[in-house]
Design a protein around this motif. Sequence first.
Motif, PDB file in Angstrom:
ATOM      1  N   ASN A   1       0.802  -1.226   0.000  1.00 11.69           N
ATOM      2  CA  ASN A   1       0.000   0.000   0.000  1.00 11.69           C
ATOM      3  C   ASN A   1       0.833   1.273   0.000  1.00 11.69           C
ATOM      4  N   HIS A   2       2.131   1.139  -0.186  1.00  8.37           N
ATOM      5  CA  HIS A   2       2.978   2.332  -0.221  1.00  8.37           C
ATOM      6  C   HIS A   2       4.282   2.041  -0.952  1.00  8.37           C
ATOM      7  N   LEU A   3       4.554   2.867  -1.960  1.00 13.75           N
ATOM      8  CA  LEU A   3       5.816   2.809  -2.686  1.00 13.75           C
ATOM      9  C   LEU A   3       6.443   4.193  -2.600  1.00 13.75           C
ATOM     10  N   CYS A   4       7.526   4.289  -1.867  1.00 14.44           N
ATOM     11  CA  CYS A   4       8.124   5.594  -1.592  1.00 14.44           C
ATOM     12  C   CYS A   4       8.632   6.257  -2.877  1.00 14.44           C
ATOM     13  N   PRO A   5       8.092   7.430  -3.240  1.00 11.97           N
ATOM     14  CA  PRO A   5       8.536   8.095  -4.468  1.00 11.97           C
ATOM     15  C   PRO A   5       9.979   8.562  -4.389  1.00 11.97           C
ATOM     16  N   TYR A   6      10.430   8.967  -3.190  1.00  8.79           N
ATOM     17  CA  TYR A   6      11.828   9.399  -3.057  1.00  8.79           C
ATOM     18  C   TYR A   6      12.784   8.222  -3.194  1.00  8.79           C
ATOM     19  N   GLY A   7      12.311   7.022  -2.847  1.00  7.91           N
ATOM     20  CA  GLY A   7      13.123   5.838  -3.073  1.00  7.91           C
ATOM     21  C   GLY A   7      13.343   5.600  -4.558  1.00  7.91           C
ATOM     22  N   LEU A   8      12.285   5.783  -5.344  1.00  7.04           N
ATOM     23  CA  LEU A   8      12.400   5.622  -6.797  1.00  7.04           C
ATOM     24  C   LEU A   8      13.322   6.682  -7.388  1.00  7.04           C
ATOM     25  N   LYS A   9      13.182   7.914  -6.915  1.00  9.96           N
ATOM     26  CA  LYS A   9      14.029   8.999  -7.419  1.00  9.96           C
ATOM     27  C   LYS A   9      15.493   8.762  -7.050  1.00  9.96           C
ATOM     28  N   THR A  10      15.724   8.250  -5.851  1.00 12.38           N
ATOM     29  CA  THR A  10      17.091   7.971  -5.417  1.00 12.38           C
ATOM     30  C   THR A  10      17.720   6.870  -6.262  1.00 12.38           C
ATOM     31  N   LYS A  11      16.971   5.811  -6.495  1.00  9.92           N
ATOM     32  CA  LYS A  11      17.485   4.706  -7.312  1.00  9.92           C
ATOM     33  C   LYS A  11      17.804   5.173  -8.727  1.00  9.92           C
ATOM     34  N   ASP A  12      16.915   5.966  -9.293  1.00 10.12           N
ATOM     35  CA  ASP A  12      17.138   6.489 -10.642  1.00 10.12           C
ATOM     36  C   ASP A  12      18.362   7.387 -10.689  1.00 10.12           C
ATOM     37  N   LEU A  13      18.520   8.255  -9.692  1.00  6.34           N
ATOM     38  CA  LEU A  13      19.672   9.155  -9.653  1.00  6.34           C
ATOM     39  C   LEU A  13      20.973   8.376  -9.552  1.00  6.34           C
ATOM     40  N   LEU A  14      20.999   7.387  -8.701  1.00  4.52           N
ATOM     41  CA  LEU A  14      22.214   6.579  -8.554  1.00  4.52           C
ATOM     42  C   LEU A  14      22.587   5.886  -9.860  1.00  4.52           C
ATOM     43  N   ARG A  15      21.608   5.309 -10.520  1.00  7.00           N
ATOM     44  CA  ARG A  15      21.885   4.615 -11.784  1.00  7.00           C
ATOM     45  C   ARG A  15      22.364   5.579 -12.861  1.00  7.00           C
TER      46      ARG A  15
END
Length: 261
Positions: A20-34
Motif C-alpha cells: 500500500n505504499h511505494l516511496c517516491p523518493y526511493g524511486l528517485k534515489t534509485k534512478d539518480l544513482l543509476r
Amino acid sequence: MTATTLQPRQATLYRMVMDNHLCPYGLKTKDLLRRQGFTVEDKWLTSREATDAFRAEHGVKTTPQTFIGGKRIGGYDELRRYLGKPVADPKATTYKPVIALFSVTALMALAVSYAVYGTPFTVRAAEWFIGFSMAVLALLKLQNVESFATMFLNYDLLAKRWVPYSYIYPFAEGLAGVLMIAGALSWLSVPVALFIGTVGAVSVFKAVYIDRRELKCACVGGSSNVPLGFVSLTENVMMVAMAIWMALAAFGVPVGLVHAG
C-alpha cells in the motif's frame, strides 16, 4: 586503466516498498544513482515493522537511505548534495512559475492563431496571449482563494480598505480574461480589466518602489515564492493595456489589424 577503476561504483539503497505504499523518493534515489553510474543493491523495507527497525538501528528518522562504500550518505537531498547536484530550497524566491506560465500561454496563443488564421504571428495572437495569461493566473489564485486573499491583503490598497475585494479579484480577473479570449461582451470585460489592473498597478508600485517593502507576489497564487515587483506590475499593466486596446477597437479607432487576412 586498472581493473579497479573500470569496476562500476556500488551503492546500497534501503527504501520502502509495500503493498500500500511505494516511496517516491526511493524511486528517485534509485534512478539518480543509476544515472550517475552506480550499481545499486536495492534493499526493500516491506513492512512498517521492518522500516521502524531499520530507522532505530541506524538512528535515522526517514527513508530512503543510501550507503556508498559502507558510509551512510542519507536521504534523497543528501545524496544530491553528495553528488554535487543542486537541492531546491522550498523557501527561496523564484521566477520559475511565472516564466513557465507566460511561456505556455504564449505558445497557446500562437497555436490558436495558427489554427484559426494559418499563421501564428497575428495581432489576435497577442490579444489571446494576454487573455490566456489572465485566465491562467486567475486559475492559480482560485486553487486556494483564502491563501491568495491573505497574501493579497499585504499590499493591495483597495483590499486593505474592503477585504471582500481580495476574494472577488481572482473571479473578476478570470471573467475578464475569458471574455477577452472570446472577444465578447467588451462592455463588461474592458471596465473590469481596466479597474482591477489600475488598482493593482498602483498598489504594487507603491508597495515596492515607494514604500520599499519586500513582499511575496500573490499573482500566481497564495503559496508562491515569487517576489512582488516587476512581475505583478507587468500582470496589471497587461490588463490595463488590453482593456484600452479593446476599448479603442470598440469605438472604431484604428489600432491595427485585429484579425489576419
